[in-house]
Design a protein around this motif. Structure first.
Motif, PDB file in Angstrom:
ATOM      1  N   LEU A 171      58.393 -15.711  26.291  1.00 26.27           N
ATOM      2  CA  LEU A 171      57.952 -16.723  25.331  1.00 26.27           C
ATOM      3  C   LEU A 171      56.511 -16.479  24.893  1.00 26.27           C
ATOM      4  O   LEU A 171      55.742 -15.806  25.585  1.00 26.27           O
ATOM      5  CB  LEU A 171      58.046 -18.120  25.964  1.00 26.27           C
ATOM      6  CG  LEU A 171      59.442 -18.633  26.294  1.00 26.27           C
ATOM      7  CD1 LEU A 171      59.328 -19.948  27.073  1.00 26.27           C
ATOM      8  CD2 LEU A 171      60.270 -18.819  25.036  1.00 26.27           C
ATOM      9  N   THR A 172      56.144 -17.077  23.786  1.00 25.57           N
ATOM     10  CA  THR A 172      54.752 -17.034  23.332  1.00 25.57           C
ATOM     11  C   THR A 172      53.907 -17.852  24.306  1.00 25.57           C
ATOM     12  O   THR A 172      54.442 -18.707  25.020  1.00 25.57           O
ATOM     13  CB  THR A 172      54.612 -17.640  21.929  1.00 25.57           C
ATOM     14  OG1 THR A 172      54.935 -19.039  22.003  1.00 25.57           O
ATOM     15  CG2 THR A 172      55.485 -16.936  20.917  1.00 25.57           C
ATOM     16  N   PRO A 173      52.605 -17.617  24.346  1.00 25.73           N
ATOM     17  CA  PRO A 173      51.752 -18.424  25.222  1.00 25.73           C
ATOM     18  C   PRO A 173      51.889 -19.929  24.958  1.00 25.73           C
ATOM     19  O   PRO A 173      51.914 -20.731  25.899  1.00 25.73           O
ATOM     20  CB  PRO A 173      50.342 -17.924  24.895  1.00 25.73           C
ATOM     21  CG  PRO A 173      50.554 -16.497  24.481  1.00 25.73           C
ATOM     22  CD  PRO A 173      51.854 -16.514  23.718  1.00 25.73           C
ATOM     23  N   THR A 174      52.021 -20.318  23.703  1.00 23.11           N
ATOM     24  CA  THR A 174      52.168 -21.736  23.381  1.00 23.11           C
ATOM     25  C   THR A 174      53.466 -22.296  23.950  1.00 23.11           C
ATOM     26  O   THR A 174      53.493 -23.396  24.520  1.00 23.11           O
ATOM     27  CB  THR A 174      52.123 -21.945  21.848  1.00 23.11           C
ATOM     28  OG1 THR A 174      50.886 -21.442  21.358  1.00 23.11           O
ATOM     29  CG2 THR A 174      52.260 -23.402  21.482  1.00 23.11           C
ATOM     30  N   ALA A 175      54.535 -21.534  23.807  1.00 27.93           N
ATOM     31  CA  ALA A 175      55.827 -21.984  24.336  1.00 27.93           C
ATOM     32  C   ALA A 175      55.800 -22.041  25.865  1.00 27.93           C
ATOM     33  O   ALA A 175      56.374 -22.965  26.470  1.00 27.93           O
ATOM     34  CB  ALA A 175      56.937 -21.066  23.854  1.00 27.93           C
TER      35      ALA A 175
END
Length: 78
Positions: free
Chosen positions: A18-22
């Motif tokens: 996942l992306t860091p935000t996710a």
């Protein structure tokens, strides 16, 4: 209703992609007090930098041993 069984290791691997935000969203869902923890870490980091600066030191340039020594000095009032 169909139940899908997914090995935990596969879920962990998916989360790693996942992306860091996710990833942060997942952590917030799993750890409801994450905001409180992050605020405490931020406060502690700011205080460490302030105390180091008062002693003429740059916290960000100290290595781990130097940081530990500074904390030890503070705890023992040296």
């Amino acid at each position: 209703m169909v139940t899908l069984t997914i090995p935990e290791s596969q879920i962990v691997e998916w989360v790693r992609q996942l992306t860091p935000t996710a990833k942060q969203t997942v952590l917030r869902a799993l750890i409801p007090t994450l905001d409180d923890y992050e605020a405490l870490v931020t406060y502690g980091s700011e205080r460490a930098r302030t105390v180091a600066a008062r002693r003429g030191l740059d916290w960000d340039r100290l290595d781990e041993r130097q940081r530990e020594q500074l904390i030890d000095d503070i705890l023992h009032r040296k």
